[in-house]
Design a protein around this motif. Structure first.
Motif, mmCIF file in Angstrom:
data_model
loop_
_atom_site.group_PDB
_atom_site.id
_atom_site.type_symbol
_atom_site.label_atom_id
_atom_site.label_comp_id
_atom_site.label_asym_id
_atom_site.label_seq_id
_atom_site.Cartn_x
_atom_site.Cartn_y
_atom_site.Cartn_z
ATOM 1 N N ALA A 49 -0.791 5.410 4.213
ATOM 2 C CA ALA A 49 -0.677 4.063 3.691
ATOM 3 C C ALA A 49 -0.609 3.035 4.976
ATOM 4 O O ALA A 49 -1.121 1.959 4.774
ATOM 5 C CB ALA A 49 0.592 4.081 3.312
ATOM 6 N N ASN A 50 -0.043 3.145 6.088
ATOM 7 C CA ASN A 50 -0.118 2.227 7.109
ATOM 8 C C ASN A 50 -1.698 1.569 7.524
ATOM 9 O O ASN A 50 -1.812 0.368 7.741
ATOM 10 C CB ASN A 50 0.567 2.727 8.299
ATOM 11 N N ALA B 277 2.847 -1.683 4.009
ATOM 12 C CA ALA B 277 2.683 -0.366 3.262
ATOM 13 C C ALA B 277 4.100 0.066 3.407
ATOM 14 O O ALA B 277 5.408 -0.178 3.716
ATOM 15 C CB ALA B 277 2.017 0.464 4.490
ATOM 16 N N ASN C 161 -1.920 7.060 0.716
ATOM 17 C CA ASN C 161 -1.951 7.567 2.360
ATOM 18 C C ASN C 161 -3.397 7.636 2.781
ATOM 19 O O ASN C 161 -4.492 7.861 2.017
ATOM 20 C CB ASN C 161 -1.478 8.905 2.302
ATOM 21 N N ALA D 136 -3.510 -0.110 4.644
ATOM 22 C CA ALA D 136 -3.093 -1.570 4.664
ATOM 23 C C ALA D 136 -3.543 -2.361 5.768
ATOM 24 O O ALA D 136 -4.156 -3.459 5.342
ATOM 25 C CB ALA D 136 -1.530 -1.634 4.698
ATOM 26 N N VAL E 62 0.861 -1.119 0.135
ATOM 27 C CA VAL E 62 0.212 -0.111 -0.130
ATOM 28 C C VAL E 62 0.773 1.259 0.197
ATOM 29 O O VAL E 62 1.749 1.365 0.895
ATOM 30 C CB VAL E 62 -1.063 0.122 1.230
#
Ligand code: NAX
Length: 324
Positions: free
Chosen positions: A133-134, A154, A131, A137, A128
């Protein structure tokens, strides 16, 4: 010739993909001997623009490209995908609060997680980029119960590469002289670029740079690099983001040369409890990544790692009701 692999790219008519798709097609990600089928996803209003990208990809006459699929249906884009690069995301619009942004993206990434679950190769590797992003994901992974959460990652490789470049420039060495760089945590301004385990041409980085430069120039410059690019270029990082996405996937698939940073499901390592996608130092081999264990952490590092963990837990709390 090898059998072709299927590579899905979302947001395929966007800026990052305008570099990414062409570099993947030319063999930069999986090698010059690996044929590819590109499966490109966009939202319906961007399909005409996507068609233009497909025309240009065809016009490159890439020897490795076996087929190109362009679609606005995630089930089609992810069908049998071996690799999925989730680049498309909802940008922050005028008046949009952070929570609105998280929710708007949660809607996108829950649908895409389900589509991956239902259609992708059982071994799909997911990156991923879009944004936040983390947390995107995390949402995709939670909506893909039949896939291993470890298949969802990510991107913090751009931050990692930015940190390599800053340290190399400061010490008058080449980026390839720098080893042991780590980005911990979130791909955001709370990320912690850590040079405590870094060596430059064999010498510990901490002996080569002043602590004041590290804390007050290096860390904020890496954290804020995206904003600096926007200010200078009038547009956000695109070619460098694409290049880092290629680095991330290439290393994951084919092996890394030493430590790299990847945002992956937290597993308790270094006191970061499960439930978030957190960037760790990893090494990759045989198509798998493994967290580098046993690094000593001082109080400064622990505090920085906690701050970025806290932010990720807040992001998670904002979308908890959508995690399935
Ligand atoms: P663009 O706005 O140029 O392109 C995004 C594309 O995604 C658009 O064409 C849009 O139509 C498409 N899209 C939106 N929703 C979609 C959906 N549901 N399905 C498929 N496609 C969809 O942005 P670009 O500059 O390419 O950046 C893409 C994303 O990467 C942004 O979220 C950006 O914030 C993020 N970035 C992440 C980085 C990282 O290190 N993790 C660094 C670079 C970049 O800022």
């Amino acid at each position: 010739m090898k059998d072709p692999v299927r590579i899905a790219i979302t947001g395929a008519a966007g800026n990052i993909s305008y570099s990414l798709a062409f570099r993947i097609a030319s063999g930069d990600m999986l090698g010059k001997d690996q044929p590819v089928i590109l499966q490109l996803l966009e939202i319906t209003p961007a399909l005409e623009a996507l068609n233009g990208v497909v025309m240009e990809l065809n016009d490159c006459a890439f020897p490795l490209v076996q087929d190109i699929v362009a679609t606005d249906d995630a089930n089609v884009a992810f069908k049998d995908a071996d690799y999925a690069l989730l680049v498309g995301a909802r940008p922050r619009g005028p008046g949009m609060e952070r929570k609105d942004l998280l929710e708007a993206n949660a809607a996108i990434f829950s649908v895409q997680g389900k589509a991956l679950n239902d259609n992708a190769s059982r071994d799909v590797k997911v990156l991923v980029v879009g944004n936040p992003a983390n947390t995107n994901a995390l949402i995709a992974s939670c909506n893909a119960p039949d896939l291993d959460p470890g298949q969802f990652t990510a991107m913090t490789r751009l931050d990692h590469n930015r940190a390599l470049a800053q340290l190399a420039q400061k010490t008058g060495k080449h980026v390839t002289d720098v080893e042991g760089m780590i980005i911990w945590g979130n791909h955001s301004a709370t990320q912690y670029p850590d040079i405590a385990h870094c060596k430059v041409a064999g010498t510990p980085a901490a002996e080569l740079v002043e602590r004041d430069w590290y804390e007050n120039t290096f860390i904020p410059d890496v954290q804020q690099r995206g904003a600096a690019i926007i200010k200078a270029r009038g547009a956000s990082s695109a070619a460098s983001a694409a290049s880092s996405a290629i680095d991330h996937m290439r290393d994951w698939a084919l092996g890394s040369n030493g430590i790299v940073s990847m945002a992956i499901p937290a597993d308790g390592s270094y006191g970061i409890e499960p439930g978030i996608i957190y960037s760790y130092p990893v090494v990759c081999q045989n198509g798998a990544y493994e967290i580098v264990q046993g690094l000593e952490l001082d109080d400064f590092s622990k505090q920085k790692m906690k701050a970025t963990e806290d932010e990720l837990r807040q992001e998670r709390a904002a979308v908890e009701h959508l995690l399935g």
